[in-house]
Design a protein around this motif. Structure first.
Motif, PDB file in Angstrom:
ATOM      1  N   LEU A   1       0.862  -1.182   0.000  1.00 16.50           N
ATOM      2  CA  LEU A   1       0.000   0.000   0.000  1.00 16.50           C
ATOM      3  C   LEU A   1       0.898   1.232   0.000  1.00 16.50           C
ATOM      4  O   LEU A   1       1.778   1.349   0.851  1.00 16.50           O
ATOM      5  N   HIS A   2       0.699   2.139  -0.972  1.00 16.07           N
ATOM      6  CA  HIS A   2       1.509   3.353  -1.021  1.00 16.07           C
ATOM      7  C   HIS A   2       0.695   4.509  -1.600  1.00 16.07           C
ATOM      8  O   HIS A   2      -0.370   4.313  -2.187  1.00 16.07           O
ATOM      9  N   GLY A   3       1.196   5.699  -1.433  1.00 10.54           N
ATOM     10  CA  GLY A   3       0.473   6.904  -1.803  1.00 10.54           C
ATOM     11  C   GLY A   3       0.259   7.123  -3.283  1.00 10.54           C
ATOM     12  O   GLY A   3      -0.603   7.903  -3.670  1.00 10.54           O
ATOM     13  N   SER A   4       1.020   6.459  -4.137  1.00  9.18           N
ATOM     14  CA  SER A   4       0.850   6.638  -5.578  1.00  9.18           C
ATOM     15  C   SER A   4      -0.240   5.747  -6.161  1.00  9.18           C
ATOM     16  O   SER A   4      -0.537   5.831  -7.351  1.00  9.18           O
ATOM     17  N   MET A   5      -0.824   4.898  -5.332  1.00  9.96           N
ATOM     18  CA  MET A   5      -1.905   4.022  -5.789  1.00  9.96           C
ATOM     19  C   MET A   5      -3.202   4.819  -5.906  1.00  9.96           C
ATOM     20  O   MET A   5      -3.377   5.838  -5.238  1.00  9.96           O
TER      21      MET A   5
END
Length: 112
Positions: free
Chosen positions: A95-99
């Motif tokens: 899970l990361h912010g660019s998703m």
């Protein structure tokens, strides 16, 4: 890493004694007793060499009951770690912010 599942603070210390790296890594309890944290959540940090990090993390994840959140500082590190843990047959999601927001919410729902 934050682990949920009712693990007592002494459990991770006992687990560390079983690790072949014991004595060369340092366990630091980060749980702030003055702050309200969800019941059953324990925060900790392990100081180890870069060469030992993946093996130590795998050992802890394989032995620690319950859900675990592992934080890394870069998307590239996340992708590498997710791929490694999938090879080792551990259930894992990255899970990361660019998703896309929809994908992040889907993974969060699976975690609960």
């Amino acid at each position: 890493a934050a682990a949920a599942g009712g693990a007592a603070a002494g459990t991770l210390g006992t687990l560390m004694e079983a690790v072949p790296f014991y004595g060369r890594v340092k366990l630091v309890d980060l749980t702030d007793q003055s702050q309200t944290v969800a019941k059953g959540v324990m925060e900790s940090s392990l100081e180890c060499t870069e060469d030992e990090r993946d093996a130590l993390l795998y050992h802890i994840l394989a032995q620690q009951p319950g859900l675990v959140i592992v934080f890394v500082n870069a998307i590239s590190a996340l992708r590498r770690l997710v791929a490694l843990l999938k090879i080792l047959k551990l259930p894992v999601e990255g899970l990361h912010g660019s998703m896309q927001q929809r994908a992040r919410l889907k993974y969060l729902d699976r975690f609960r």
